[in-house]
Design a protein around this motif. Structure first.
Motif, mmCIF file in Angstrom:
data_model
loop_
_atom_site.group_PDB
_atom_site.id
_atom_site.type_symbol
_atom_site.label_atom_id
_atom_site.label_comp_id
_atom_site.label_asym_id
_atom_site.label_seq_id
_atom_site.Cartn_x
_atom_site.Cartn_y
_atom_site.Cartn_z
ATOM 1 N N ALA A 75 0.840 -1.205 0.000
ATOM 2 C CA ALA A 75 0.000 0.000 0.000
ATOM 3 C C ALA A 75 0.869 1.247 0.000
ATOM 4 O O ALA A 75 0.594 2.212 -0.746
ATOM 5 N N TYR A 136 -4.332 1.072 3.191
ATOM 6 C CA TYR A 136 -4.098 2.424 2.678
ATOM 7 C C TYR A 136 -4.266 3.456 3.786
ATOM 8 O O TYR A 136 -3.487 4.405 3.894
ATOM 9 N N THR A 198 -5.467 1.571 -5.956
ATOM 10 C CA THR A 198 -4.899 2.673 -5.179
ATOM 11 C C THR A 198 -5.516 4.000 -5.603
ATOM 12 O O THR A 198 -5.847 4.846 -4.758
#
Length: 206
Positions: A75, A136, A198
């Motif tokens: 991440a 994240y 992402t």
């Protein structure tokens, strides 16, 4: 009146991902190869176990300790790529700096999702989507608490679970290609997918 967030289309998210990966394919592929080797090593270590219960118990603990920090590292790496910051191979292992917290988050999410699957398959799937952004969130907020991290993932995924599902499903042909190429295509597909997801996170967190 609250302004409605203008979401990029799936096509735009994927185009952004390809552009961001343009100068980062080397580090992305290196990370995917490393993760594959680590996964193969864990499988090799536990292949001699005969007691299924022992395998599930011991292996699940090892996987949580090893892969949870690596997932956080992934991440961090792809957030650096998406934000046009320097992405380094060492980012993969940076998650070990928060090993206790990330392992705690992973175990808690796994327990919640497992309970959801026991109750019925659909709740388990929904819960897995709900908490899909925890790595994240922790990557960007290293001081956040474990429960707060899960709450924040649930908050930003509210009303976005279907978008996440459809976006993930749009890669199904790529994953079929991986099967036919014995995983070799994964060197392209997995970074492409990860970069796209992402970008999805960077949108919904707003």
């Amino acid at each position: 009146m609250r302004r409605r967030l203008i979401m990029l289309t799936r096509k735009e998210l994927k185009l952004n991902a390809k552009e961001q990966l343009r100068n980062n394919w080397g580090v992305a592929i290196g990370v995917i190869i490393t993760l594959s080797l680590i996964g193969a090593l864990i499988g090799y270590i536990f292949r001699g176990y005969q007691d299924v219960t022992s395998i599930l118990t011991v292996e699940s603990v090892v996987i949580a300790i090893v892969t949870a920090p690596l997932n956080l590292g992934v991440a961090i790496l792809f957030l650096n790529i998406a934000n046009k910051r320097e992405a380094k191979y060492g980012d993969l292992f940076s998650g070990f700096n928060k090993i206790l917290k990330v392992v705690g988050i992973t175990i808690l999410v796994d327990i919640i999702v497992f309970i959801g699957f026991i109750l019925f398959i659909i709740p388990g799937i929904i819960l897995s989507f709900r908490y899909s952004q925890v790595y994240y969130i922790l990557a960007e907020n290293p001081d956040i608490g474990i429960v707060e991290c899960l709450k924040e993932s649930g908050k930003i995924m509210k009303g976005r679970k279907w978008d996440y599902f459809v976006l993930s499903l749009s890669f199904i042909l790529w994953y079929i290609l991986m099967i036919f190429t014995f995983g070799i295509a994964g060197l392209y597909v997995i970074p492409y997918y990860q970069a796209t997801i992402t970008n999805f996170y960077l949108q919904i967190k707003e």
